[in-house]
Design a protein around this motif. Structure first.
Motif, PDB file in Angstrom:
ATOM      1  N   ASP A 180       6.395  -1.491 -14.861  1.00 29.09           N
ATOM      2  CA  ASP A 180       5.598  -2.502 -14.196  1.00 29.09           C
ATOM      3  C   ASP A 180       6.343  -3.205 -13.075  1.00 29.09           C
ATOM      4  O   ASP A 180       5.752  -3.994 -12.356  1.00 29.09           O
ATOM      5  N   GLN A 181       7.629  -2.918 -12.903  1.00 31.60           N
ATOM      6  CA  GLN A 181       8.384  -3.528 -11.812  1.00 31.60           C
ATOM      7  C   GLN A 181       9.228  -2.487 -11.098  1.00 31.60           C
ATOM      8  O   GLN A 181       9.669  -1.508 -11.700  1.00 31.60           O
ATOM      9  N   MET A 182       9.427  -2.720  -9.818  1.00 25.41           N
ATOM     10  CA  MET A 182      10.246  -1.850  -8.983  1.00 25.41           C
ATOM     11  C   MET A 182      11.394  -2.686  -8.429  1.00 25.41           C
ATOM     12  O   MET A 182      11.169  -3.784  -7.921  1.00 25.41           O
ATOM     13  N   VAL A 183      12.612  -2.184  -8.550  1.00 21.93           N
ATOM     14  CA  VAL A 183      13.787  -2.878  -8.025  1.00 21.93           C
ATOM     15  C   VAL A 183      14.369  -2.013  -6.919  1.00 21.93           C
ATOM     16  O   VAL A 183      14.714  -0.858  -7.141  1.00 21.93           O
ATOM     17  N   ILE A 184      14.480  -2.591  -5.723  1.00 24.53           N
ATOM     18  CA  ILE A 184      15.126  -1.911  -4.613  1.00 24.53           C
ATOM     19  C   ILE A 184      16.496  -2.537  -4.453  1.00 24.53           C
ATOM     20  O   ILE A 184      16.607  -3.722  -4.143  1.00 24.53           O
ATOM     21  N   ARG A 185      17.542  -1.750  -4.705  1.00 27.92           N
ATOM     22  CA  ARG A 185      18.926  -2.220  -4.611  1.00 27.92           C
ATOM     23  C   ARG A 185      19.507  -1.706  -3.298  1.00 27.92           C
ATOM     24  O   ARG A 185      19.679  -0.508  -3.099  1.00 27.92           O
ATOM     25  N   ILE A 186      19.817  -2.644  -2.398  1.00 30.72           N
ATOM     26  CA  ILE A 186      20.273  -2.303  -1.051  1.00 30.72           C
ATOM     27  C   ILE A 186      21.719  -2.739  -0.903  1.00 30.72           C
ATOM     28  O   ILE A 186      22.063  -3.898  -1.159  1.00 30.72           O
ATOM     29  N   LEU A 208      14.172 -10.622   5.394  1.00 25.69           N
ATOM     30  CA  LEU A 208      13.422  -9.718   4.507  1.00 25.69           C
ATOM     31  C   LEU A 208      11.946 -10.052   4.586  1.00 25.69           C
ATOM     32  O   LEU A 208      11.543 -11.204   4.473  1.00 25.69           O
ATOM     33  N   GLN A 209      11.142  -9.013   4.761  1.00 24.57           N
ATOM     34  CA  GLN A 209       9.690  -9.178   4.752  1.00 24.57           C
ATOM     35  C   GLN A 209       9.101  -8.057   3.896  1.00 24.57           C
ATOM     36  O   GLN A 209       9.429  -6.884   4.087  1.00 24.57           O
ATOM     37  N   VAL A 210       8.222  -8.413   2.961  1.00 31.37           N
ATOM     38  CA  VAL A 210       7.620  -7.437   2.045  1.00 31.37           C
ATOM     39  C   VAL A 210       6.118  -7.476   2.229  1.00 31.37           C
ATOM     40  O   VAL A 210       5.505  -8.544   2.266  1.00 31.37           O
ATOM     41  N   ARG A 211       5.532  -6.290   2.355  1.00 28.87           N
ATOM     42  CA  ARG A 211       4.080  -6.137   2.400  1.00 28.87           C
ATOM     43  C   ARG A 211       3.654  -5.315   1.196  1.00 28.87           C
ATOM     44  O   ARG A 211       4.478  -4.924   0.380  1.00 28.87           O
ATOM     45  N   ASN A 212       2.377  -4.998   1.098  1.00 30.39           N
ATOM     46  CA  ASN A 212       1.873  -4.292  -0.084  1.00 30.39           C
ATOM     47  C   ASN A 212       2.549  -2.942  -0.294  1.00 30.39           C
ATOM     48  O   ASN A 212       2.808  -2.543  -1.418  1.00 30.39           O
ATOM     49  N   ARG A 213       2.810  -2.197   0.784  1.00 26.61           N
ATOM     50  CA  ARG A 213       3.430  -0.873   0.647  1.00 26.61           C
ATOM     51  C   ARG A 213       4.617  -0.690   1.565  1.00 26.61           C
ATOM     52  O   ARG A 213       5.012   0.438   1.850  1.00 26.61           O
ATOM     53  N   PRO A 225       6.895   3.548  -2.759  1.00 28.42           N
ATOM     54  CA  PRO A 225       6.135   4.601  -3.436  1.00 28.42           C
ATOM     55  C   PRO A 225       4.887   4.118  -4.161  1.00 28.42           C
ATOM     56  O   PRO A 225       4.004   4.916  -4.453  1.00 28.42           O
ATOM     57  N   HIS A 226       4.804   2.824  -4.479  1.00 31.93           N
ATOM     58  CA  HIS A 226       3.632   2.253  -5.156  1.00 31.93           C
ATOM     59  C   HIS A 226       3.278   0.935  -4.482  1.00 31.93           C
ATOM     60  O   HIS A 226       4.154   0.233  -3.975  1.00 31.93           O
ATOM     61  N   PRO A 227       2.008   0.545  -4.494  1.00 29.87           N
ATOM     62  CA  PRO A 227       1.661  -0.784  -3.980  1.00 29.87           C
ATOM     63  C   PRO A 227       2.269  -1.867  -4.859  1.00 29.87           C
ATOM     64  O   PRO A 227       2.380  -1.699  -6.079  1.00 29.87           O
ATOM     65  N   VAL A 228       2.667  -2.969  -4.230  1.00 29.81           N
ATOM     66  CA  VAL A 228       3.315  -4.060  -4.958  1.00 29.81           C
ATOM     67  C   VAL A 228       2.613  -5.375  -4.640  1.00 29.81           C
ATOM     68  O   VAL A 228       1.846  -5.478  -3.689  1.00 29.81           O
ATOM     69  N   ASP A 229       2.896  -6.384  -5.465  1.00 24.85           N
ATOM     70  CA  ASP A 229       2.412  -7.736  -5.220  1.00 24.85           C
ATOM     71  C   ASP A 229       3.404  -8.391  -4.264  1.00 24.85           C
ATOM     72  O   ASP A 229       4.480  -8.823  -4.662  1.00 24.85           O
ATOM     73  N   ARG A 272      -1.259  -1.647  -9.888  1.00 23.07           N
ATOM     74  CA  ARG A 272      -2.038  -0.422 -10.070  1.00 23.07           C
ATOM     75  C   ARG A 272      -3.369  -0.807 -10.690  1.00 23.07           C
ATOM     76  O   ARG A 272      -3.425  -1.670 -11.558  1.00 23.07           O
ATOM     77  N   ASP A 273      -4.410  -0.144 -10.278  1.00 19.35           N
ATOM     78  CA  ASP A 273      -5.762  -0.564 -10.636  1.00 19.35           C
ATOM     79  C   ASP A 273      -6.056  -0.470 -12.123  1.00 19.35           C
ATOM     80  O   ASP A 273      -6.724  -1.318 -12.680  1.00 19.35           O
ATOM     81  N   LEU A 274      -5.587   0.545 -12.813  1.00 18.51           N
ATOM     82  CA  LEU A 274      -6.008   0.799 -14.194  1.00 18.51           C
ATOM     83  C   LEU A 274      -4.942   0.469 -15.230  1.00 18.51           C
ATOM     84  O   LEU A 274      -5.031   0.921 -16.356  1.00 18.51           O
TER      85      LEU A 274
END
Length: 197
Positions: A123-129, A141-146, A162-166, A189-191
């Motif tokens: 349920d969560q995505m971590v981007i380690r830069i 830093l700017q984050v959009r849906n994708r 790779p997935h839409p995010v909040d 994710r919708d479902l």
């Protein structure tokens, strides 16, 4: 009454048998159309009766979305394309995408929900830069849906997710010891409410 085998060996009788098995709409059909299905084809219940013409696929019309004065329209441009700049020579930092999920004892020991170890259940995505030689105050830093857009004086990262995010409820943490930025985003994710609860 049995007929001798020689009566079925003539070309006329084979064409008559073919016309019985595969009736055609027109009377003057070429011989090639009477051959029937290829020998490797299997005949099943779907082959009985006249063949149905496939329904035309319905493609959503984009006529209502088109602005005739624009050079391009919103649906033609991928999200984050406005940040692409080929003339910017800043290097792209190294990064990795990790996936997290929150599980409880009912998941771990009892298996009461349908969660497993795949990324589909995360349920969560971590981007380690990795940002060597950078201070936290220098990071934009700017984050959009994708899309994730990161800029520093030495680095530029435009990452299609790779997935839409909040995008409104993410967290970012700069770890000065390892000089890395961890961006934690909740996937949308919708479902998910049907699949995992």
């Amino acid at each position: 009454m049995e007929l001798p085998l020689s009566e079925f060996s003539s070309a006329g009788s084979l064409e008559a048998l073919c016309s019985l098995l595969y009736p055609s709409i027109e009377e003057d059909v070429e011989e090639s159309s009477c051959r029937g299905p290829p020998s490797s084809a299997t005949v099943g219940p779907g082959n009985i009766g006249p063949s149905l013409s496939p329904e035309p696929s319905t493609v959503p019309s984009t006529e209502n979305m088109i602005d005739k004065k624009s050079i391009w329209n919103d649906f033609e441009v991928t999200e984050g394309a406005e940040f692409d700049d080929t003339l910017d020579l800043r290097e792209q930092p190294k990064y990795e995408i990790l996936f997290k999920q929150q599980i409880g004892t009912e998941d771990m020991f009892l298996g009461m929900t349908r969660k497993d170890t795949s990324t589909a259940c995360c349920d969560q995505m971590v981007i380690r830069i990795q940002l060597p030689g950078i201070k936290a105050s220098e990071v934009s830093l700017q984050v959009r849906n994708r899309y994730l857009d990161l800029r520093t004086p030495q680095h530029k990262l435009g990452l299609h997710l790779p997935h839409p995010v909040d995008a409104k409820n993410g967290k970012a943490k700069f770890v000065s010891d390892t000089e890395t930025l961890d961006v934690c985003l909740t996937m949308v994710r919708d479902l998910d409410f049907i699949n995992f609860f």
